[in-house]
Enzyme design. Structure first.
Site, PDB file in Angstrom:
ATOM      1  N   LYS A 280      60.685  92.221  37.559  1.00  0.00           N
ATOM      2  CA  LYS A 280      61.885  91.681  38.198  1.00  0.00           C
ATOM      3  C   LYS A 280      63.102  92.513  37.791  1.00  0.00           C
ATOM      4  CE  LYS A 280      61.254  86.884  39.548  1.00  0.00           C
ATOM      5  NZ  LYS A 280      61.829  85.534  39.489  1.00  0.00           N
ATOM      6  N   GLU A 364      56.075  70.148  41.194  1.00  0.00           N
ATOM      7  CA  GLU A 364      56.890  68.934  41.137  1.00  0.00           C
ATOM      8  C   GLU A 364      56.049  67.667  41.138  1.00  0.00           C
ATOM      9  OE1 GLU A 364      59.315  72.267  42.766  1.00  0.00           O
ATOM     10  OE2 GLU A 364      57.342  71.423  43.280  1.00  0.00           O
ATOM     11  N   ARG A 392      59.026  67.044  47.610  1.00  0.00           N
ATOM     12  CA  ARG A 392      57.598  67.337  47.525  1.00  0.00           C
ATOM     13  C   ARG A 392      56.846  66.308  46.684  1.00  0.00           C
ATOM     14  NH1 ARG A 392      56.935  73.734  46.789  1.00  0.00           N
ATOM     15  NH2 ARG A 392      55.439  73.378  48.453  1.00  0.00           N
TER      16      ARG A 392
END
Length: 623
Positions: A280, A364, A392
């Site tokens: 990243k 989640e 979700r």
């Protein structure tokens, strides 16, 4: 500039390796140029430049499709699919999105924004195409963070047996937003370290290519033989067990090798996983050193990485400070998040209480049910999740929390209007989704002191509590908001500029949009109209008798909420007055029945007719 001459992926099909490397430099420069002005997802996009170039160089036939999980790493994809001239409008109101959007380009197959969906979408797209007699590969690009979501594993289980032309590219950077944790991350790290198999595999493949007239039986034998060899190196490779051929790990920044691998894979007729390792923030030192900071941020200085506009104290900061204080005060408090340690303000708590903090990854549903288990053991779990991602786990909140009256606390950051990220990230559905759920208290604080009071109250209750607040600055305190929490009751804020303290105009609002309502009152004061404001605090339960007593002396009432109007609190309260046959003029203001696009908070609210000027006009209309 090479970018200026690219209108579609086929334009790079004949680029030399040298030109591809130059293109990668141009793309990184363009991403940094625009993201530093507009804000955006910097680290993830810089890490996926070579990977995306290699994919588009190889999979550029009209029947091929590339699908990005979450799609917050799609900036290179946008630049290679004809959107360079519009790239300066990235994440701006009316401009191009920071995520894939079908309306922008035929190369964007899905509107994305949430994690772990790419394999399912790719599998469905591919299967449908096959049913229609179409050929081509479908590529799903998924990060190791998104792979922690259960939906990805459901799709892997299905896809390995169904879709021979499915290619899954696992972009492994050991990060989702915060640093990855858990067994899957360690598993991928172990695969990454296994270079012995790759050397052996390449030797076998090169030898096989030299055998003329290689027939299918020998191919199948070699395929089974290679799987047996993999087992000896990997001790049951997860992807092989799902029915995929596994390739990798490869250097995700080595254009030549990536291109070669994808060219070979395009010729195969079986489902494949290609494991690439990327970094990243690649080639931007500040982002490489701190990828979490540069995951998603506002406009910043390229030289220092500092934000150009220093943010004022936000609701997230207030929560961060208060939960740390409560953690010191109550030894049974534990905090849970889903790959959002910094975003939800839990970094300080995690550092102070590492044994009482849990980052479950992008999962989640698991976070909510895990919290239920903690609560049943006597722990007080506080779960911090963005409103859009809590969608979700509504089933888990209903079945595993509310149904059993589990005393857990849920903190929904970024409720209401969410700047810059568009339709997928607006937190406008939580009120309508959660108000119908029995035995759940839903609170909406409007300021620092209210949020602190709500948290103190919530951790002392023996039933589920949800607290929602927006992304943005905490308003200045008023003495009214310091009143202790009383279940079902809100706070009446009298207009201080009304000399006789009498008015028949009242705004009733949720806490997240209180600042705009206050500004609407300021607009009306210039016209000698002096409304009061009733901040609900509790969206559920509601002390009906108390509410009716508050509004008794007002004849014009405008209900305002930072949630979708259908099924919201305003519609409910208006119907309550109608059932009581009270002689009141009312208007309900909330987000309309459509998805709301990107923009700054004032632009989003203006688009939804919730700006201060619009709210003031609604009150004038009642007069």
């Amino acid at each position: 500039m090479l970018l200026d001459n690219i209108s579609c992926p086929k334009d790079i099909a004949n680029f030399t390796n040298s030109e591809l490397h130059d293109l990668a430099k141009e793309i990184r420069s363009r991403i940094l140029e625009v993201a530093s002005k507009n804000g955006g997802h910097v680290a993830s996009n810089l890490g996926a430049v070579e990977l995306t170039i290699a994919l588009h160089k190889v999979f550029n036939d009209s029947d091929d499709a590339i699908i990005f999980d979450v799609s917050h790493q799609c900036y290179t994809h946008k630049l290679l699919t004809g959107r360079n001239k519009d790239f300066d409008t990235l994440r701006q109101h009316g401009g191009i999105s920071g995520f894939t959007k079908r309306k922008e380009s035929p190369y964007d197959y899905f509107d994305a924004g949430h994690a772990s969906t790419s394999i399912s979408s790719a599998l469905g797209l591919l299967t449908g195409r096959k049913m229609l007699g179409k050929s081509g590969k479908v590529v799903a690009v998924i990060g190791d963070g998104a792979l922690t979501g259960g939906m990805a594993f459901e799709a892997l289980s299905h896809g390995g047996q169904l879709a021979k032309d499915l290619v899954i590219v696992l972009n492994d950077n050991q990060m989702s937003i915060s640093k990855n944790t858990g067994s899957l991350s360690r598993y991928l790290s172990r695969l990454t370290s296994s270079s012995q198999y790759q050397s052996f595999r390449n030797t076998i493949d090169n030898a096989v290519k030299k055998i003329p007239l290689l027939n299918k039986p020998l191919s199948r034998f070699i395929f089974r033989f290679k799987r047996a060899i993999k087992a000896s190196f990997y001790s049951n490779n997860l992807f092989v067990d799902f029915g995929f051929e596994y390739f990798g790990p490869f250097d995700g920044h080595h254009l030549e090798s990536l291109t070669s691998v994808f060219q070979d894979i395009k010729k195969l007729d079986r489902p494949c996983v290609v494991h690439v390792v990327t970094k990243k923030g690649k080639n931007y030192n500040l982002a490489e050193k701190n990828p979490t900071k540069f995951h998603g941020l506002g406009p910043f200085s390229l030289e220092t990485g500092d934000l150009l506009k220093k943010p004022k104290k936000t609701f997230t900061e207030v929560f961060s400070n208060k939960i740390l204080e409560l953690g010191h005060k109550h030894s049974n408090i534990a905090c849970i998040t889903a790959a959002m340690i910094d975003g939800t303000g839990l970094s300080a708590f995690a550092q102070a209480f590492p044994d009482r903090f849990f980052d479950v990854g992008i999962a989640e549903e698991h976070a909510v049910t895990f919290a239920g288990g903690l609560a049943r053991s006597g722990i007080k779990p506080v779960v911090a999740i963005y409103s859009t991602f809590m969608q979700r786990a509504v089933d888990q909140l209903i079945h595993d929390i509310a149904l059993q009256k589990v005393p857990a606390v849920f903190v929904l950051d970024r409720s209401g209007a969410v700047p810059d990220d568009g339709e997928t990230h607006q937190g406008i559905f939580d009120i309508s989704l959660l108000r119908p759920v029995p035995d759940v208290s839903l609170l909406s604080p409007s300021s620092q002191v209210e949020l602190e009071l709500c948290l103190e109250w919530a951790v002392q209750q023996d039933f589920p509590v949800v607290i929602r607040y927006p992304k943005g600055e905490c308003p200045k305190e008023t003495e009214e908001f310091a009143h202790p929490i009383e279940k079902g009751k809100g706070v009446l804020v009298k207009n201080k500029n009304n000399p006789d303290k009498k008015t028949d105009c009242l705004y009733v609002c949720t806490g997240g949009i209180f600042p705009e309502v206050e500004k609407a009152c300021n607009i009306l004061e210039e016209k000698n109209i002096f409304p009061d404001i009733y901040n609900l605090r509790f969206l559920k339960p509601l002390d009906k008798e108390y509410f009716l007593s508050v509004i008794e002396n007002y004849s014009k009432i405008v209900f305002v909420e930072d949630g979708i109007r259908i099924g919201g609190i305003g519609t409910y309260l208006e119907s309550l007055l109608q059932r009581k046959t009270l002689n009141k003029k009312t208007w309900v203001c909330g987000f309309p029945d459509r998805f709301i696009g990107q923009g700054k908070r004032p632009e989003i609210l203006e688009d939804a007719h919730l700006s201060p000027a619009r709210l003031a006009k609604k009150m004038e209309n009642l007069l």
